[in-house]
Design a protein around this motif. Structure first.
Motif, PDB file in Angstrom:
ATOM      1  N   THR A  79      35.012  35.002   5.430  1.00  0.00           N
ATOM      2  CA  THR A  79      34.997  34.055   4.318  1.00  0.00           C
ATOM      3  C   THR A  79      34.587  34.760   3.047  1.00  0.00           C
ATOM      4  N   MET A  80      35.027  34.270   1.899  1.00  0.00           N
ATOM      5  CA  MET A  80      34.588  34.745   0.586  1.00  0.00           C
ATOM      6  C   MET A  80      34.713  36.262   0.443  1.00  0.00           C
ATOM      7  N   ASN A  99      35.137  27.612   0.006  1.00  0.00           N
ATOM      8  CA  ASN A  99      35.945  28.623  -0.666  1.00  0.00           C
ATOM      9  C   ASN A  99      36.982  27.972  -1.573  1.00  0.00           C
ATOM     10  N   SER A 140      35.698  29.655  -5.029  1.00  0.00           N
ATOM     11  CA  SER A 140      36.198  31.030  -5.050  1.00  0.00           C
ATOM     12  C   SER A 140      36.804  31.372  -6.407  1.00  0.00           C
ATOM     13  N   SER A 175      29.574  33.864  -7.596  1.00  0.00           N
ATOM     14  CA  SER A 175      29.401  34.791  -6.477  1.00  0.00           C
ATOM     15  C   SER A 175      27.945  35.138  -6.206  1.00  0.00           C
ATOM     16  N   LYS A 198      27.358  32.256  -1.846  1.00  0.00           N
ATOM     17  CA  LYS A 198      27.141  32.667  -0.447  1.00  0.00           C
ATOM     18  C   LYS A 198      25.868  32.029   0.089  1.00  0.00           C
TER      19      LYS A 198
END
Length: 340
Positions: free
Chosen positions: A35-36, A68, A72, A174, A178
């Motif tokens: 992911t990510m 996401n 994202s 970012s 997370k």
């Protein structure tokens, strides 16, 4: 000009998850995926059948895929990417989760006097640390001045269910998303009445309960050593999130000078102080994630002052002429004592 770039997909804490993982009891289940642009792992101490584990892994991956799609910057069709393209001054209705993350980011920006800034992306890209990875040279004053026009968390307006860019900002989550994803996975596990697990997304962590043998989860703080991976400290933690920010695995060198990937929003330049890494523990992995970045930008003196003022559990590793020294806040001492 001599130019070398060193970039690692591993983050500081991810190595440390493996430290605890190598002690897994036979009954420990490990779920993982992507992911990510990175990986996720869940170490689960509560017993589940193979079918239950398979269904749980799918649900965890689905939740990460949903986050996401919201946050994202790599997906051009994500909610955040679309927000970054709308005309300046136009409000856009955003998902409650995105707004929650934006509000948390703004609060930490205010409390850190701008050291944490989710609009710093143009400066990060200018120095070659963004998705495009383009320049291999030091930006000139004109380019820096132009990038500064697109930076400033106070130029982002957040209302009840909308957000507005007052200038042509590029919002990048970012440094907090997370951690938010870690918190969301932990909430999903708790909703399933699972109480003993360790969640990790891209190096950000959250531990709950205990391992199958009844002991606490063991998490390490990585030594700032580019040659090899080793733990400088080992903590025993439960019911807390953890994040580490460091400058020793993502940087470039130019004419003998080292340039960190961590950009100071106040100067537009990579940080130049002696702080090698900072670790923050907090019940929210998202808060730990953002504060680790903020304290890394502030440096050893201002960072420690801010961490104490905010009552953060923070651990600093600082470069000295003959090696490294450690400093930590009073709330962090509990975790160090428990690792003895």
């Amino acid at each position: 000009m001599t130019f070398a770039r060193l970039i690692s997909a591993w983050t500081c804490c991810l190595f440390l998850l493996l430290l605890s993982g190598c002690e897994k009891a036979p009954t420990m289940a490990l779920l993982s995926g992507a992911t990510m642009g990175t990986t996720w792992n869940v170490s689960l101490a509560d017993p589940l059948s193979p079918m239950e584990l398979g269904n749980l892994r799918k649900d965890l991956q689905d939740e990460l895929d949903r986050i996401n799609r919201l946050m994202s910057t790599w997906d051009p069709e994500s909610e955040l990417s679309r927000f970054n393209r709308i005309p300046v001054g136009q409000a856009m209705t955003l998902a409650p989760e995105t707004l929650d993350v934006l509000r948390m980011a703004q609060r930490i920006s205010m409390a850190s006097h701008g050291a944490f800034d989710i609009t710093v992306g143009p400066l990060v890209n200018l120095w070659g640390f963004g998705p495009e990875m383009r320049p291999e040279e030091i930006p000139d004053a004109g380019a820096l001045a132009a990038a500064f026009e697109q930076v400033g968390f106070r130029k982002l307006r957040i209302d009840a269910d909308t957000a507005t860019r007052e200038v042509d900002l590029y919002v990048d989550l970012s440094a907090i998303a997370k951690g938010f994803a870690v918190d969301q996975l932990a909430a999903l596990l708790q909703k399933r009445e699972l109480r003993n697990f360790l969640v990790e997304v891209g190096g950000e962590l959250r531990a709950h309960g205990r391992k199958p043998d009844g002991s606490s989860w063991r998490i390490g703080i990585e030594a700032p050593d580019t040659a090899r991976r080793r733990a400088r400290r080992v903590l025993r933690v439960q019911d807390t999130g953890m994040a580490t920010s460091g400058d020793y695995r993502n940087y470039f060198e130019s004419d003998g000078k080292r340039f960190s990937h961590t950009i100071d929003p106040a100067t537009g330049h990579p940080i130049k102080h002696r702080l090698a890494s900072v670790t923050v523990l907090d019940p929210s992995a998202a808060r730990a994630d953002a504060w680790a970045t903020a304290l890394m930008v502030l440096g050893p003196e201002k960072g420690m002052e801010t961490a104490r003022k905010q009552n953060l559990a923070a651990f600093f590793i600082i470069r000295k002429e003959n090696g490294f020294v450690e400093q930590f806040t009073a709330p962090f001492a509990h975790y160090l004592e428990s690792s003895s």
